[in-house]
Design a protein around this motif. Structure first.
Motif, PDB file in Angstrom:
ATOM      1  N   GLN A 135      40.670 -90.292  15.302  1.00 19.70           N
ATOM      2  CA  GLN A 135      39.547 -89.869  16.578  1.00 19.70           C
ATOM      3  C   GLN A 135      39.210 -88.419  16.951  1.00 19.70           C
ATOM      4  OE1 GLN A 135      38.941 -91.970  19.700  1.00 19.70           O
ATOM      5  NE2 GLN A 135      39.494 -93.067  17.949  1.00 19.70           N
ATOM      6  N   PRO A 136      37.856 -88.051  16.939  1.00 18.11           N
ATOM      7  CA  PRO A 136      37.574 -86.428  17.144  1.00 18.11           C
ATOM      8  C   PRO A 136      38.858 -85.738  17.331  1.00 18.11           C
ATOM      9  CG  PRO A 136      35.680 -88.457  18.504  1.00 18.11           C
ATOM     10  CD  PRO A 136      36.967 -89.174  17.927  1.00 18.11           C
ATOM     11  N   ILE A 137      38.663 -84.770  16.780  1.00 14.24           N
ATOM     12  CA  ILE A 137      39.310 -83.377  17.599  1.00 14.24           C
ATOM     13  C   ILE A 137      39.548 -83.172  19.199  1.00 14.24           C
ATOM     14  CG2 ILE A 137      38.897 -81.990  16.449  1.00 14.24           C
ATOM     15  CD1 ILE A 137      41.182 -80.757  15.219  1.00 14.24           C
ATOM     16  N   SER A 138      38.687 -83.398  19.532  1.00 13.56           N
ATOM     17  CA  SER A 138      38.342 -82.898  20.435  1.00 13.56           C
ATOM     18  C   SER A 138      38.539 -83.556  21.650  1.00 13.56           C
ATOM     19  CB  SER A 138      36.898 -82.627  20.994  1.00 13.56           C
ATOM     20  OG  SER A 138      36.070 -83.746  20.836  1.00 13.56           O
ATOM     21  N   LEU A 139      39.274 -84.630  21.682  1.00 12.28           N
ATOM     22  CA  LEU A 139      39.437 -85.668  22.109  1.00 12.28           C
ATOM     23  C   LEU A 139      41.503 -85.865  22.528  1.00 12.28           C
ATOM     24  CD1 LEU A 139      37.597 -89.171  21.927  1.00 12.28           C
ATOM     25  CD2 LEU A 139      37.983 -87.333  23.898  1.00 12.28           C
ATOM     26  N   PHE A 143      45.739 -88.080  23.318  1.00 13.53           N
ATOM     27  CA  PHE A 143      46.679 -88.868  22.620  1.00 13.53           C
ATOM     28  C   PHE A 143      47.732 -88.441  22.172  1.00 13.53           C
ATOM     29  CE2 PHE A 143      42.050 -89.963  22.263  1.00 13.53           C
ATOM     30  CZ  PHE A 143      42.422 -91.887  22.522  1.00 13.53           C
ATOM     31  N   GLY A 144      48.734 -89.136  21.777  1.00 10.82           N
ATOM     32  CA  GLY A 144      49.766 -88.793  20.965  1.00 10.82           C
ATOM     33  C   GLY A 144      49.075 -88.184  19.581  1.00 10.82           C
ATOM     34  N   VAL A 145      49.538 -87.414  18.882  1.00  7.72           N
ATOM     35  CA  VAL A 145      48.294 -86.884  17.766  1.00  7.72           C
ATOM     36  C   VAL A 145      49.281 -86.477  16.146  1.00  7.72           C
ATOM     37  CG1 VAL A 145      47.606 -85.359  16.073  1.00  7.72           C
ATOM     38  CG2 VAL A 145      46.574 -85.560  18.459  1.00  7.72           C
ATOM     39  N   ILE A 146      49.069 -88.085  15.365  1.00  5.96           N
ATOM     40  CA  ILE A 146      49.879 -87.823  14.155  1.00  5.96           C
ATOM     41  C   ILE A 146      49.865 -86.942  13.191  1.00  5.96           C
ATOM     42  CG2 ILE A 146      51.277 -89.969  12.334  1.00  5.96           C
ATOM     43  CD1 ILE A 146      50.579 -91.889  14.875  1.00  5.96           C
ATOM     44  N   GLU A 147      51.075 -86.704  12.342  1.00  6.78           N
ATOM     45  CA  GLU A 147      50.844 -85.937  10.976  1.00  6.78           C
ATOM     46  C   GLU A 147      51.579 -87.066  10.359  1.00  6.78           C
ATOM     47  OE1 GLU A 147      52.104 -81.539  10.841  1.00  6.78           O
ATOM     48  OE2 GLU A 147      50.873 -81.986  12.591  1.00  6.78           O
ATOM     49  N   LEU A 169      42.155 -83.619  10.264  1.00  8.44           N
ATOM     50  CA  LEU A 169      43.082 -84.264   9.011  1.00  8.44           C
ATOM     51  C   LEU A 169      42.446 -83.239   7.636  1.00  8.44           C
ATOM     52  CD1 LEU A 169      42.710 -87.800  10.108  1.00  8.44           C
ATOM     53  CD2 LEU A 169      44.582 -86.739   9.902  1.00  8.44           C
ATOM     54  N   PRO A 170      43.811 -83.085   6.943  1.00 12.66           N
ATOM     55  CA  PRO A 170      43.561 -83.020   5.629  1.00 12.66           C
ATOM     56  C   PRO A 170      41.738 -82.850   4.835  1.00 12.66           C
ATOM     57  CG  PRO A 170      45.258 -83.777   5.624  1.00 12.66           C
ATOM     58  CD  PRO A 170      45.251 -84.060   7.241  1.00 12.66           C
ATOM     59  N   ASP A 171      41.691 -84.122   5.088  1.00 16.87           N
ATOM     60  CA  ASP A 171      40.106 -84.702   4.800  1.00 16.87           C
ATOM     61  C   ASP A 171      38.952 -84.693   5.540  1.00 16.87           C
ATOM     62  OD1 ASP A 171      40.782 -86.751   6.024  1.00 16.87           O
ATOM     63  OD2 ASP A 171      40.282 -87.910   5.061  1.00 16.87           O
ATOM     64  N   ASN A 172      39.278 -84.213   6.416  1.00 18.85           N
ATOM     65  CA  ASN A 172      38.526 -84.128   8.022  1.00 18.85           C
ATOM     66  C   ASN A 172      39.270 -83.226   9.259  1.00 18.85           C
ATOM     67  OD1 ASN A 172      36.970 -83.897   9.229  1.00 18.85           O
ATOM     68  ND2 ASN A 172      35.875 -86.300   9.400  1.00 18.85           N
ATOM     69  N   PRO A 173      38.872 -81.907   8.845  1.00 13.43           N
ATOM     70  CA  PRO A 173      39.183 -81.470  10.377  1.00 13.43           C
ATOM     71  C   PRO A 173      38.942 -80.981  11.657  1.00 13.43           C
ATOM     72  CG  PRO A 173      37.397 -80.040   8.610  1.00 13.43           C
ATOM     73  CD  PRO A 173      38.424 -80.721   8.085  1.00 13.43           C
ATOM     74  N   ASP A 174      37.983 -82.548  11.683  1.00 18.49           N
ATOM     75  CA  ASP A 174      37.079 -82.935  12.832  1.00 18.49           C
ATOM     76  C   ASP A 174      37.669 -84.322  13.318  1.00 18.49           C
ATOM     77  OD1 ASP A 174      35.387 -80.623  12.671  1.00 18.49           O
ATOM     78  OD2 ASP A 174      33.508 -81.596  11.888  1.00 18.49           O
ATOM     79  N   GLU A 175      38.277 -84.424  12.573  1.00 19.59           N
ATOM     80  CA  GLU A 175      39.469 -85.495  13.202  1.00 19.59           C
ATOM     81  C   GLU A 175      40.639 -85.633  13.495  1.00 19.59           C
ATOM     82  OE1 GLU A 175      36.658 -89.509  12.313  1.00 19.59           O
ATOM     83  OE2 GLU A 175      38.080 -88.651  10.773  1.00 19.59           O
ATOM     84  N   VAL A 176      41.657 -86.013  14.455  1.00 20.41           N
ATOM     85  CA  VAL A 176      43.071 -87.243  14.088  1.00 20.41           C
ATOM     86  C   VAL A 176      43.401 -88.061  13.850  1.00 20.41           C
ATOM     87  CG1 VAL A 176      43.201 -84.319  15.820  1.00 20.41           C
ATOM     88  CG2 VAL A 176      43.292 -86.091  16.866  1.00 20.41           C
ATOM     89  N   LEU A 177      45.028 -88.069  13.727  1.00 21.97           N
ATOM     90  CA  LEU A 177      44.923 -89.023  13.829  1.00 21.97           C
ATOM     91  C   LEU A 177      46.332 -90.009  15.168  1.00 21.97           C
ATOM     92  CD1 LEU A 177      44.925 -91.765  11.183  1.00 21.97           C
ATOM     93  CD2 LEU A 177      47.444 -91.190  10.996  1.00 21.97           C
ATOM     94  N   ALA A 178      45.387 -90.781  15.813  1.00 19.09           N
ATOM     95  CA  ALA A 178      45.497 -90.671  17.655  1.00 19.09           C
ATOM     96  C   ALA A 178      46.420 -92.358  17.129  1.00 19.09           C
ATOM     97  CB  ALA A 178      44.488 -90.794  18.137  1.00 19.09           C
ATOM     98  N   SER A 179      47.749 -92.192  17.976  1.00 22.99           N
ATOM     99  CA  SER A 179      48.147 -93.741  18.400  1.00 22.99           C
ATOM    100  C   SER A 179      47.440 -93.485  19.115  1.00 22.99           C
ATOM    101  CB  SER A 179      49.632 -92.791  19.361  1.00 22.99           C
ATOM    102  OG  SER A 179      49.870 -94.072  19.665  1.00 22.99           O
TER     103      SER A 179
END
Ligand code: ADQ
Length: 393
Positions: A135-139, A143-147, A169-179
């Motif tokens: 998901q976009p990091i702005s959101l 969310f619960g954010v997963i590393e 995320l390492p391959d895209n700083p504008d995104e996170v991995l959301a639960s």
């Protein structure tokens, strides 16, 4: 708000003929899981009524969908949070003795085959597996954010519930991995976790407390939603997922339905979305001369709707909506039984059940006027008319 002033979020109508919970339940039963309990609490009457009326499966083979309200079996508290809802319902797990429990939220729009996630859960040996989507990091604060673990990306190294300073995320700083708020648990481990949580001063929340409990023990795995294959998915709607927790996202999810090649495709009969509704007659469109033309373009129209000499564009009309001559509706979602009188104009609005829009009334055209009449206007300019609200010109 105000759509949930009177009902639990999963009971909010969606796409004309459904309630949001139908999506979660359809995913569960299409995945082959036919023993389902729905834990309800907040303003649950319409949710309970819908589930009880709609979700009836054959009892012959021991299949069921049952709503379970907070029963104060343990003490005088209602459910203190989503983890406590499970803790207070452990008797159901004791009765059924399942090996695996799939826990899903009921306020998202998506298709997902949970059996693939269960398979990964079993193979990986994790005690808890969390479904995840980029998901976009702005959101991230929703969310619960997963590393993930650097050495083993199928394991969760850290889980932060709704972080204010998320790391991209390492391959895209504008995104996170959301639960996605969907979990698979080994039943005994789930019982242990919610029981331990009950003894602590936590928020008793699945995302905030239970997942981190498993992460701390090195027992939490992640299932990447992009690996999920649903029969009948199109290139366009594969991987679609929306948390419809805000008016904006609820509105956008409707607009996703009505584009020519829908972003979320209700016409996938290989993975049906189940619901029930009353035996209403087919939708009808009347008048077709001069400037009195009854038509609906780029729109979804439910049974029982009558469009009489009115123009509907890019809108979703739920059952029993009636629109009278010379009215014009654009980019709007009308819930069941809304009646729009002559010459009314409606733009970018969500109108709750059985609201009556008087002759010549304008909604969504002058937001100052909308606010002055007590209508809810979101930051992005979507106007919401709540249930029972009396709208004046
Ligand atoms: N007391 C109670 N009794 C019964 N049911 C209850 C309940 N409280 C909440 N629920 C239900 O549990 C589900 C999750 O809702 P929550 O409000 O707990 O979390 P939220 O959606 O904010 O985040 C969650 O979902 C997002 C994804 O949308 C994840 O990223 C995040 O980590 C996760 O916590 C919903 O279906 C809700 O209806």
């Amino acid at each position: 708000m105000p759509l949930t002033a009177d009902r639990a979020k999963p009971a909010v109508p969606f796409a004309g003929i459904y309630r949001l919970i139908d999506l979660a339940l359809s995913n569960v039963v299409n995945s082959g899981y036919l023993q389902v309990v729905v834990l309800t609490q907040y303003k649950s009457h319409s949710l309970d009524a819908h589930v009880t009326k709609t979700w009836r499966m054959s009892t012959l083979l021991g299949n069921y969908v049952t709503t379970v309200p907070a029963q104060q079996r343990v003490d005088k508290n209602w459910y203190l949070g989503s983890a406590d809802a499970i803790y207070q319902s452990l008797n159901l797990i004791h009765d059924e003795r399942p090996d695996i429990v799939v826990v899903v939220g009921a306020d998202h729009v998506y298709r997902m085959d949970f059996s693939a996630m269960v398979e990964q859960h079993i193979e990986s040996g994790a005690a808890c597996t969390v479904a995840a989507i980029r998901q976009p990091i702005s959101l991230a604060n929703q969310f619960g954010v997963i590393e993930v673990d650097d050495d083993d990306p199928s394991k969760i190294a850290a889980f932060l519930e709704k972080p204010s300073e998320p790391k991209g995320l390492p391959d895209n700083p504008d995104e996170v991995l959301a639960s996605m708020g969907n979990y698979v648990f080994t039943a005994s481990a789930l019982e242990q976790a919610v029981s331990a949580d009950r003894e602590t001063e936590s928020n008793h929340d699945m995302g905030g407390d239970i997942v981190p409990w498993f992460v701390a023990r090195g027992e939490a795995g992640v299932y990447d939603f992009k690996d999920n294959e649903v029969p009948g998915a199109t290139d366009r709607d594969r991987g679609y997922w929306r948390d419809v927790g805000t008016i904006e996202s609820y509105y956008d999810a409707h607009m996703d339905l009505i584009s020519i090649h829908p972003v979320f495709n209700l016409y996938n009969y290989e993975w049906p979305i189940y619901t029930s509704h009353s035996p209403y007659p087919p939708a009808k469109f009347v008048h077709g001369s001069g400037d009195r033309i009854g038509e609906a373009l780029n729109s979804a129209v439910s049974p029982g709707v009558v469009v009489s000499g009115a123009h509907i564009y890019a809108s979703v009309l739920s059952p029993l909506v009636k629109v009278h001559s010379y009215a014009s509706i654009q980019g709007s979602v009308l819930l069941d039984g809304v009646e729009v009188h002559r010459h009314a104009q409606i733009r970018r609005a969500i109108i709750d059940k059985f609201v009556v829009i008087p002759e010549g009334c304008q909604i969504g055209i002058d937001h100052e006027h909308d606010r002055a009449r007590g209508l809810h206007v979101t930051e992005s300019g979507i106007v919401v008319v709540g249930k029972g609200q009396v709208v004046t010109r």
